[in-house]
Design a protein around this motif. Structure first.
Motif, PDB file in Angstrom:
ATOM      1  N   LEU A 231       5.812  -5.920   0.566  1.00 14.44           N
ATOM      2  CA  LEU A 231       6.481  -5.567   1.747  1.00 14.44           C
ATOM      3  C   LEU A 231       5.337  -5.166   2.978  1.00 14.44           C
ATOM      4  O   LEU A 231       4.300  -4.743   2.755  1.00 14.44           O
ATOM      5  CB  LEU A 231       7.167  -4.071   1.614  1.00 14.44           C
ATOM      6  N   VAL A 232       6.011  -5.572   4.296  1.00 16.19           N
ATOM      7  CA  VAL A 232       5.021  -5.268   5.409  1.00 16.19           C
ATOM      8  C   VAL A 232       5.826  -4.725   6.410  1.00 16.19           C
ATOM      9  O   VAL A 232       7.258  -5.134   6.497  1.00 16.19           O
ATOM     10  CB  VAL A 232       4.600  -6.554   5.956  1.00 16.19           C
ATOM     11  N   ARG A 233       5.715  -3.500   6.944  1.00 18.19           N
ATOM     12  CA  ARG A 233       6.688  -2.953   7.986  1.00 18.19           C
ATOM     13  C   ARG A 233       6.675  -3.699   9.278  1.00 18.19           C
ATOM     14  O   ARG A 233       5.673  -4.409   9.709  1.00 18.19           O
ATOM     15  CB  ARG A 233       5.853  -1.396   8.485  1.00 18.19           C
ATOM     16  N   GLY A 234       7.693  -3.759   9.842  1.00 21.15           N
ATOM     17  CA  GLY A 234       7.987  -4.486  11.087  1.00 21.15           C
ATOM     18  C   GLY A 234       9.004  -4.227  11.967  1.00 21.15           C
ATOM     19  O   GLY A 234       9.836  -3.370  11.386  1.00 21.15           O
ATOM     20  N   GLY A 235       9.229  -4.430  13.182  1.00 24.43           N
ATOM     21  CA  GLY A 235      10.246  -4.228  14.106  1.00 24.43           C
ATOM     22  C   GLY A 235      11.641  -4.942  13.640  1.00 24.43           C
ATOM     23  O   GLY A 235      12.403  -4.603  14.263  1.00 24.43           O
ATOM     24  N   GLY A 236      11.702  -6.133  12.719  1.00 29.64           N
ATOM     25  CA  GLY A 236      12.732  -6.753  12.353  1.00 29.64           C
ATOM     26  C   GLY A 236      12.552  -6.903  10.934  1.00 29.64           C
ATOM     27  O   GLY A 236      11.619  -6.484  10.073  1.00 29.64           O
TER      28      GLY A 236
ATOM     29  N   HIS B  41      12.654   1.417  -0.085  1.00 34.64           N
ATOM     30  CA  HIS B  41      13.561  -0.037  -0.320  1.00 34.64           C
ATOM     31  C   HIS B  41      14.136  -0.410  -1.713  1.00 34.64           C
ATOM     32  O   HIS B  41      15.503  -0.280  -1.555  1.00 34.64           O
ATOM     33  CB  HIS B  41      12.493  -1.094  -0.139  1.00 34.64           C
ATOM     34  N   VAL B  42      13.471   0.552  -2.767  1.00 35.50           N
ATOM     35  CA  VAL B  42      14.081   0.345  -4.030  1.00 35.50           C
ATOM     36  C   VAL B  42      15.426   1.346  -4.042  1.00 35.50           C
ATOM     37  O   VAL B  42      16.624   1.021  -4.529  1.00 35.50           O
ATOM     38  CB  VAL B  42      13.136   0.690  -5.146  1.00 35.50           C
ATOM     39  N   GLY B  43      15.191   2.381  -3.222  1.00 31.65           N
ATOM     40  CA  GLY B  43      16.477   3.504  -3.151  1.00 31.65           C
ATOM     41  C   GLY B  43      17.537   2.633  -2.598  1.00 31.65           C
ATOM     42  O   GLY B  43      18.761   3.064  -2.852  1.00 31.65           O
ATOM     43  N   LEU B  44      17.425   1.896  -1.369  1.00 27.68           N
ATOM     44  CA  LEU B  44      18.432   1.201  -0.686  1.00 27.68           C
ATOM     45  C   LEU B  44      19.128   0.156  -1.891  1.00 27.68           C
ATOM     46  O   LEU B  44      20.521   0.222  -2.009  1.00 27.68           O
ATOM     47  CB  LEU B  44      17.992   0.442   0.447  1.00 27.68           C
ATOM     48  N   TRP B  45      18.457  -0.446  -2.611  1.00 25.64           N
ATOM     49  CA  TRP B  45      19.010  -1.289  -3.834  1.00 25.64           C
ATOM     50  C   TRP B  45      19.999  -0.354  -4.697  1.00 25.64           C
ATOM     51  O   TRP B  45      20.858  -0.701  -4.906  1.00 25.64           O
ATOM     52  CB  TRP B  45      18.123  -1.851  -4.480  1.00 25.64           C
TER      53      TRP B  45
ATOM     54  N   LYS C 140       5.614   9.824  -7.541  1.00 25.84           N
ATOM     55  CA  LYS C 140       5.823  11.265  -7.290  1.00 25.84           C
ATOM     56  C   LYS C 140       7.428  11.515  -7.703  1.00 25.84           C
ATOM     57  O   LYS C 140       7.759  12.574  -7.816  1.00 25.84           O
ATOM     58  CB  LYS C 140       5.557  11.859  -6.068  1.00 25.84           C
ATOM     59  N   GLU C 141       8.241  10.487  -7.473  1.00 23.18           N
ATOM     60  CA  GLU C 141       9.786  10.481  -7.756  1.00 23.18           C
ATOM     61  C   GLU C 141       9.710  10.494  -9.179  1.00 23.18           C
ATOM     62  O   GLU C 141      10.965  10.929  -9.760  1.00 23.18           O
ATOM     63  CB  GLU C 141      10.462   9.484  -6.841  1.00 23.18           C
ATOM     64  N   ASN C 142       8.966  10.153 -10.174  1.00 25.29           N
ATOM     65  CA  ASN C 142       9.178   9.791 -11.613  1.00 25.29           C
ATOM     66  C   ASN C 142      10.375   9.095 -11.908  1.00 25.29           C
ATOM     67  O   ASN C 142      11.103   9.258 -12.732  1.00 25.29           O
ATOM     68  CB  ASN C 142       9.221  11.456 -12.184  1.00 25.29           C
TER      69      ASN C 142
ATOM     70  N   PRO D 271       1.055  -1.243  -0.154  1.00 24.64           N
ATOM     71  CA  PRO D 271       0.125   0.009  -0.101  1.00 24.64           C
ATOM     72  C   PRO D 271       0.738   1.309  -0.080  1.00 24.64           C
ATOM     73  O   PRO D 271       1.918   1.390   0.340  1.00 24.64           O
ATOM     74  CB  PRO D 271      -0.758   0.034   1.277  1.00 24.64           C
ATOM     75  N   SER D 272       0.319   2.314  -0.498  1.00 24.57           N
ATOM     76  CA  SER D 272       1.096   3.638  -0.595  1.00 24.57           C
ATOM     77  C   SER D 272       1.261   3.875   0.834  1.00 24.57           C
ATOM     78  O   SER D 272       0.721   3.679   1.827  1.00 24.57           O
ATOM     79  CB  SER D 272       0.168   4.639  -1.226  1.00 24.57           C
ATOM     80  N   GLY D 273       2.841   4.569   0.882  1.00 22.29           N
ATOM     81  CA  GLY D 273       3.124   4.962   2.224  1.00 22.29           C
ATOM     82  C   GLY D 273       3.982   3.889   3.035  1.00 22.29           C
ATOM     83  O   GLY D 273       4.547   4.016   4.050  1.00 22.29           O
TER      84      GLY D 273
END
Length: 243
Positions: free
Chosen positions: A165-170, A109-113, A148-150, A101-103
């Motif tokens: 992707l799912v946000r988590g603490g680990g 994550h892609v930016g880290l790659w 938005k980043e185009n 989902p958005s946000g």
């Protein structure tokens, strides 16, 4: 009305839009082609109205883009194409799609790659790639609608995997079965909304589920999460040699 013939996922088609819609002209121009159009699309007033109800307060041209994109997805369906809400990065000629989902953090994550792999990596599309099944294989394809980043690179790349992707603490990653992947895909795909096209759309979704492996990544915003997803999806252990 203005119009332009563009080529997306190897399919040339004509897009009509109101004169003066500068953002549409700007988005489509990199995909312009002299090839003959296989079909034509234009604004979708009903879809624009629906978009205003679920996402009110946006600039008018954003609703125009939403309607055009929906019509493009319908036009591309007979050519084996699906519109996916995801960010796709290609490394060494293989594409990896991250959906959520958005946000949730797809772009992060892609930016880290991208930061790690440098010149070995390209963002195929940062928000609305087209997935095309052709000659028994799936391609991740660039499209003019890239968030938005185009982030986009005009290229069609073999799709190696999907990751939700799912946000988590680990950080943890696990493969998904077909039932779970299907449920998650439905939340990230653009359904046709036309009963006459639904069977074809569902059949194509089924082929995607059967033919492309998928994972769930529970993650933090970290290099560790990116390393984990790359290792699982690529089957390679060369993350430390990415730069």
């Amino acid at each position: 009305m203005a119009s332009m013939v563009i080529c997306v996922a190897g399919v040339p088609f004509e897009v009509g839009y109101p004169e003066g819609a500068v953002s549409v002209t700007r988005a489509l121009s990199p995909y312009e082609t002299s090839e003959p159009a296989l079909f034509s699309v234009g604004p979708d007033a009903s879809y624009e109205t629906w978009a205003r109800t679920v996402a009110p307060g946006r600039p008018d041209e954003e609703y125009l883009h939403s309607g055009l994109l929906h019509r493009v997805a319908l036009g591309l369906l007979p050519y084996g194409c699906l519109l996916l809400h995801a960010a796709v990065v290609a490394v060494d000629g293989r594409a990896y799609a991250f959906a959520a989902p958005s946000g949730t953090g797809k772009s992060t994550h892609v930016g880290l790659w991208m930061r790690h792999f440098g010149g070995r990596a390209r963002v195929v599309n940062g928000d609305k790639p087209i997935l095309r099944r052709r000659d028994g294989a799936w391609l991740a394809c660039a499209a003019p609608w890239a968030g938005k980043e185009n982030w986009q690179t005009r290229m069609d790349v073999p799709l190696a995997g999907l990751c939700f992707l799912v946000r988590g603490g680990g950080n943890a990653i696990r493969p998904l079965g077909e039932r779970e992947e299907t449920d998650r895909l439905f939340a990230q795909l653009d359904p046709p909304g036309d009963p006459a096209l639904t069977d074809a759309w569902l059949g194509l979704v089924g082929e995607l589920v059967r033919e492309v492996p998928s994972w769930q990544l529970t993650c933090t915003i970290s290099d560790e999460a990116a390393r984990l997803s790359y290792g699982a999806m690529s089957g390679r252990d060369d993350w430390d040699h990415g730069e």
